[in-house]
Design a protein around this motif. Structure first.
Motif, PDB file in Angstrom:
ATOM      1  N   PHE A   1       0.844  -1.190   0.000  1.00 30.91           N
ATOM      2  CA  PHE A   1       0.000   0.000   0.000  1.00 30.91           C
ATOM      3  C   PHE A   1       0.878   1.237   0.000  1.00 30.91           C
ATOM      4  CE2 PHE A   1      -2.531  -3.288   2.168  1.00 30.91           C
ATOM      5  CZ  PHE A   1      -3.656  -3.282   1.361  1.00 30.91           C
ATOM      6  N   GLY A   2       0.237   2.368  -0.283  1.00 31.23           N
ATOM      7  CA  GLY A   2       0.933   3.642  -0.286  1.00 31.23           C
ATOM      8  C   GLY A   2       1.146   4.160  -1.687  1.00 31.23           C
ATOM      9  N   PRO A   3       1.300   5.487  -1.847  1.00 28.74           N
ATOM     10  CA  PRO A   3       1.513   6.069  -3.175  1.00 28.74           C
ATOM     11  C   PRO A   3       2.735   5.515  -3.886  1.00 28.74           C
ATOM     12  CG  PRO A   3       1.067   7.771  -1.529  1.00 28.74           C
ATOM     13  CD  PRO A   3       1.264   6.501  -0.781  1.00 28.74           C
ATOM     14  N   PHE A   4       3.731   5.053  -3.108  1.00 30.09           N
ATOM     15  CA  PHE A   4       4.958   4.516  -3.701  1.00 30.09           C
ATOM     16  C   PHE A   4       5.217   3.068  -3.263  1.00 30.09           C
ATOM     17  CE2 PHE A   4       5.455   9.124  -3.319  1.00 30.09           C
ATOM     18  CZ  PHE A   4       5.645   9.454  -4.648  1.00 30.09           C
ATOM     19  N   GLN A   5       4.125   2.349  -2.940  1.00 29.86           N
ATOM     20  CA  GLN A   5       4.215   0.943  -2.506  1.00 29.86           C
ATOM     21  C   GLN A   5       5.215   0.785  -1.349  1.00 29.86           C
ATOM     22  OE1 GLN A   5       4.196   1.496  -6.140  1.00 29.86           O
ATOM     23  NE2 GLN A   5       2.001   1.317  -5.781  1.00 29.86           N
ATOM     24  N   GLN A   6       5.247   1.767  -0.452  1.00 30.59           N
ATOM     25  CA  GLN A   6       6.243   1.726   0.621  1.00 30.59           C
ATOM     26  C   GLN A   6       5.810   0.888   1.814  1.00 30.59           C
ATOM     27  OE1 GLN A   6       4.404   4.391  -0.300  1.00 30.59           O
ATOM     28  NE2 GLN A   6       4.281   5.969   1.273  1.00 30.59           N
ATOM     29  N   TRP A   7       4.514   0.595   1.935  1.00 31.15           N
ATOM     30  CA  TRP A   7       4.058  -0.224   3.067  1.00 31.15           C
ATOM     31  C   TRP A   7       3.799  -1.642   2.570  1.00 31.15           C
ATOM     32  CZ3 TRP A   7       0.831   4.575   3.065  1.00 31.15           C
ATOM     33  CH2 TRP A   7       1.430   5.576   3.819  1.00 31.15           C
ATOM     34  N   ARG A   8       4.802  -2.465   2.677  1.00 27.53           N
ATOM     35  CA  ARG A   8       4.716  -3.847   2.216  1.00 27.53           C
ATOM     36  C   ARG A   8       4.059  -4.712   3.287  1.00 27.53           C
ATOM     37  NH1 ARG A   8      10.580  -5.360  -0.098  1.00 27.53           N
ATOM     38  NH2 ARG A   8       9.355  -7.142  -0.854  1.00 27.53           N
ATOM     39  N   THR A   9       3.365  -5.752   2.871  1.00 30.56           N
ATOM     40  CA  THR A   9       2.674  -6.637   3.806  1.00 30.56           C
ATOM     41  C   THR A   9       2.925  -8.094   3.425  1.00 30.56           C
ATOM     42  OG1 THR A   9       0.588  -6.988   2.601  1.00 30.56           O
ATOM     43  CG2 THR A   9       0.834  -4.892   3.789  1.00 30.56           C
ATOM     44  N   PRO A  10       2.693  -9.016   4.382  1.00 31.49           N
ATOM     45  CA  PRO A  10       2.789 -10.461   4.074  1.00 31.49           C
ATOM     46  C   PRO A  10       1.432 -11.076   3.764  1.00 31.49           C
ATOM     47  CG  PRO A  10       2.744 -10.156   6.445  1.00 31.49           C
ATOM     48  CD  PRO A  10       2.571  -8.779   5.842  1.00 31.49           C
TER      49      PRO A  10
ATOM     50  N   TYR B   1      -4.332  -8.208  11.223  1.00 30.38           N
ATOM     51  CA  TYR B   1      -3.057  -7.632  10.801  1.00 30.38           C
ATOM     52  C   TYR B   1      -3.097  -6.113  10.896  1.00 30.38           C
ATOM     53  CZ  TYR B   1       0.920  -6.409   7.865  1.00 30.38           C
ATOM     54  OH  TYR B   1       2.096  -5.862   7.399  1.00 30.38           O
ATOM     55  N   LEU B   2      -4.239  -5.510  10.561  1.00 34.13           N
ATOM     56  CA  LEU B   2      -4.379  -4.062  10.668  1.00 34.13           C
ATOM     57  C   LEU B   2      -4.219  -3.606  12.115  1.00 34.13           C
ATOM     58  CD1 LEU B   2      -5.054  -1.269   9.570  1.00 34.13           C
ATOM     59  CD2 LEU B   2      -7.487  -1.868   9.671  1.00 34.13           C
ATOM     60  N   ASP B   3      -4.757  -4.356  13.052  1.00 34.40           N
ATOM     61  CA  ASP B   3      -4.595  -4.000  14.462  1.00 34.40           C
ATOM     62  C   ASP B   3      -3.130  -4.083  14.889  1.00 34.40           C
ATOM     63  OD1 ASP B   3      -7.261  -3.474  14.791  1.00 34.40           O
ATOM     64  OD2 ASP B   3      -7.767  -5.456  15.604  1.00 34.40           O
TER      65      ASP B   3
ATOM     66  N   ASP C   1       1.157   5.450  11.713  1.00 31.80           N
ATOM     67  CA  ASP C   1       1.443   4.264  12.539  1.00 31.80           C
ATOM     68  C   ASP C   1       2.200   3.213  11.725  1.00 31.80           C
ATOM     69  OD1 ASP C   1       0.206   5.415  14.705  1.00 31.80           O
ATOM     70  OD2 ASP C   1      -1.735   4.452  14.344  1.00 31.80           O
ATOM     71  N   TRP C   2       1.823   3.025  10.435  1.00 29.23           N
ATOM     72  CA  TRP C   2       2.506   2.029   9.612  1.00 29.23           C
ATOM     73  C   TRP C   2       3.947   2.444   9.347  1.00 29.23           C
ATOM     74  CZ3 TRP C   2       0.025  -1.728   5.815  1.00 29.23           C
ATOM     75  CH2 TRP C   2      -1.166  -2.249   6.335  1.00 29.23           C
TER      76      TRP C   2
ATOM     77  N   THR D   1      10.753   2.154   5.513  1.00 25.36           N
ATOM     78  CA  THR D   1       9.607   2.695   4.785  1.00 25.36           C
ATOM     79  C   THR D   1       9.973   3.952   4.014  1.00 25.36           C
ATOM     80  OG1 THR D   1       8.094   1.798   6.455  1.00 25.36           O
ATOM     81  CG2 THR D   1       7.262   3.549   5.039  1.00 25.36           C
ATOM     82  N   GLN D   2      10.671   4.871   4.677  1.00 27.36           N
ATOM     83  CA  GLN D   2      11.007   6.130   4.022  1.00 27.36           C
ATOM     84  C   GLN D   2      12.030   5.934   2.903  1.00 27.36           C
ATOM     85  OE1 GLN D   2      12.167   8.766   7.190  1.00 27.36           O
ATOM     86  NE2 GLN D   2      10.131   8.760   8.135  1.00 27.36           N
TER      87      GLN D   2
END
Length: 624
Positions: A102-111, A173-175, A208-209, A217-218
């Motif tokens: 997620f994110g404008p630059f796919q910076q928040w990766r998830t499993p 996972y969101l929590d 928070d993410w 992330t940055q």
């Protein structure tokens, strides 16, 4: 939403349906992430999640159905594939990912991707995420990617919130990432219709993410943002499309229309050798000035075309140096003939040459220059020249401009993606809608002693035309895939592979019967990360897997349109073919290099495209 009245299932565009069919054929999991109600004529991206194991064969699969990849850096795991549907003049775009970010630059990766693939559900011909997964992915897409819930998305958000619950896997996972109760707060906000509070909620979630891994992330966001400054490009080198015709045929109008319409990287290059310029009056008084001007334009245009082709763009070339070959282009002076010959040699040769055919009267009416008789004479000269030039296509440009552009778009796209079917409305395997020329796609049979095999398997970049031809040969032809869940592999007398990855070849080796044959149509690629890179490498691979009677055949001139299938073990056949194609395919320098490779027994390494065949021994067990 449009649906088939017979099945109640959503309508799917034929090309998109072929893509889903190809993904199913791999035996690996995939899901349509969203947009199942907009598949008949997709107005946006078709978003698909696939297993990472599918990536090595994905480009070949998509190209085989007329979808061409455009590489765009800085977009995480996203792969973009474009296709053109002539029937509706519609451009299609598939956005295929292997991970959920997620994110404008796919910076928040998830499993989350493996779980979504594991819990997928079947909806007619589609694989969809489980309803709770799909609902939460939609909500997180709005919150983290968009940062707000716009008015046109309110109904979609509320429908997703009605299905989701705080106990779902993705909610848990969101929590973890957004703090305890984050999922419940997001659901309550949407269900209560407090959409004005959505930007503040999205900002908290984003913060928070990021706080969980700020440096990673940055830095990822910064790297992806920087990489997006690079222009998208086609894989490998681009395509040079040249247009030739007399004045008034509509060359420039057509090329500017193509450039505006194409959703892939393009570049316009003007190559007129004798066009008027501001310095003409001075140059024509200087000895050799006109020749110097012509050679400067050739070098400038040729370098520009080569640069853009190297950058992976479609080069739209207005006029080409072949104008120097027209009758009357050269006068009696020796230097003019020499400069014309140099112009043809130095300019970038087009991969596809469009000859616009317009009657002289029509051209005179359009532009009012010269006379109808002169323009008609030039028209005939261009048509005669087309017979001598490689890659030429004659287009009827006397019809309305939008129809000419439609025909040109189809021709260019067919050259870029050979898998584009002649009849896009024909379903895969619909033999009744196919023409007799498809038997030409079965020429590889004559390389084997089995002309009418009892059972046929296939795999790799097999497009709908070739697939239909294979089913004409064997109605029960099956796609080769790895055996799973203890299911035995298919058993075939003959297997045809087109540009296979090494794992697919190993699956085919396990599927072929004792005494059966594998026929692999392959291309040389020194940049390949794994597996054989040359036809010689494929020959060694066959032999390492225990195959006998392994032979290599050169496709002259290409894999898609071979004029000859030449056994590379026969020096006589190779030399004869080189002499026939010296002026068309190779040019003098390439012909010399090919002969040198033949002398030092490296022709199997040098040959760019061809077929490798091998027989599995009768008395040997299948490879594990």
């Amino acid at each position: 939403m449009t649906a088939d009245p017979r099945t109640g299932q959503p309508d799917v565009h034929p090309t998109v349906a072929r893509a889903f069919h190809a993904l199913d054929g791999t035996g690996l999991p995939w899901v349509l992430l969203r947009g199942e109600d907009d598949l008949a004529a997709p107005s946006g991206d078709v978003d698909i999640l696939v297993a990472p194991e599918m990536l090595p064969a994905l480009d070949g699969l998509m190209n085989g159905i007329g979808l061409c990849r455009v590489r765009a850096t800085g977009h995480g795991s996203h792969r973009f594939y474009f296709g053109y549907a002539e029937s509706g003049e519609l451009w299609l775009k598939l956005d295929i990912v292997t991970e959920i970010s997620f994110g404008p630059f796919q910076q928040w990766r998830t499993p989350l991707a493996p779980g979504c693939l594991e819990r997928r559900v079947r909806n007619g011909g589609l694989w969809m995420p489980a309803p709770p997964d799909q609902a939460w992915l939609q909500l997180l897409h709005l919150a983290l990617d968009k940062g707000e819930i716009q008015p046109q998305r309110k109904e979609t958000a509320q429908a997703a919130a009605a299905v989701a619950s705080p106990g779902d896997r993705i909610a848990q996972y969101l929590d973890q990432r957004g703090g305890a109760g984050a999922a419940t707060q997001l659901l309550e906000l949407v269900r209560s219709g407090r959409f004005d509070d959505a930007p503040a909620m999205a900002a908290r979630l984003r913060s928070d993410w990021t706080a969980a891994a700020p440096l990673r992330t940055q830095s990822l966001a910064l790297a992806n943002r920087a990489l997006r400054q690079l222009s998208p490009r086609l894989p490998g080198r681009g395509l040079v499309v040249g247009v030739m015709a007399p004045d008034g045929a509509g060359k420039t109008t057509l090329l500017h229309g193509l450039r505006a319409e194409f959703p892939i990287p393009t570049a316009y290059v003007y190559m007129g050798l004798w066009g008027a310029g501001p310095w003409d009056a001075w140059l024509h008084r200087v000895p050799g000035g006109r020749t110097t001007k012509k050679m400067f334009r050739v070098l400038k245009g040729g370098m520009a075309a080569r640069y853009h082709r190297f950058r992976g763009r479609v080069v739209l070339m207005d006029r080409v140096a072949y104008d120097a070959l027209l009758p009357g282009a050269a006068d009696s002076k020796a230097k003019t003939g020499l400069s014309n010959a140099l112009a043809v040699r130095l300019a970038a040769a087009p991969d596809l040459l469009l000859i616009l055919d317009v009657p002289g009267e029509v051209m005179f009416t359009r532009k009012g220059e010269h006379t109808a008789e002169i323009l008609e004479k030039w028209r005939q000269s261009y048509l005669q020249l087309a017979d001598r030039l490689p890659g030429s296509r004659i287009l009827d440009a006397g019809q309305p401009q939008h129809l000419v552009q439609r025909l040109a778009t189809k021709t260019v796209w067919g050259s870029m993606c050979p898998g584009t079917p002649e009849n896009p409305e024909a379903a895969p395997g619909d033999a009744a809608a196919l023409s007799l020329h498809l038997w030409r796609l079965l020429d590889w049979r004559f390389l084997l002693p089995v002309l009418q095999p009892r059972s046929v398997g296939y795999g790799g970049a097999v497009g709908p035309d070739l697939m239909a031809a294979l089913h004409l040969l064997d109605p029960g032809a099956v796609r080769i895939q790895s055996p799973r869940d203890g299911t035995p592999a298919a058993s075939c007398e003959v297997v045809l592979l087109r540009e296979p990855a090494l794992p697919l070849f190993e699956d085919a080796a396990a599927a072929v019967q004792p005494g059966g044959w594998i026929c692999a149509q392959v291309k040389r690629s020194f940049l390949r990360r794994s597996g054989p890179r040359t036809l010689a490498g494929w020959k060694r691979t066959f032999e390492r897997h225990g195959f006998e009677d392994v032979s290599v055949y050169w496709h002259a001139t290409s894999l898609d349109s071979p004029g000859r299938l030449v056994p590379t073990a026969s020096s006589t056949a190779v030399l004869d073919t080189l002499s026939l194609h010296q002026g068309v395919r190779f040019g003098l320098a390439k012909a010399v290099m090919a002969r040198l490779a033949l002398m030092v027994r490296l022709f199997d390494v040098a040959v760019p495209e061809g077929t490798v065949t091998g027989r599995r021994p009768e008395n040997r067990e299948r490879p594990a």
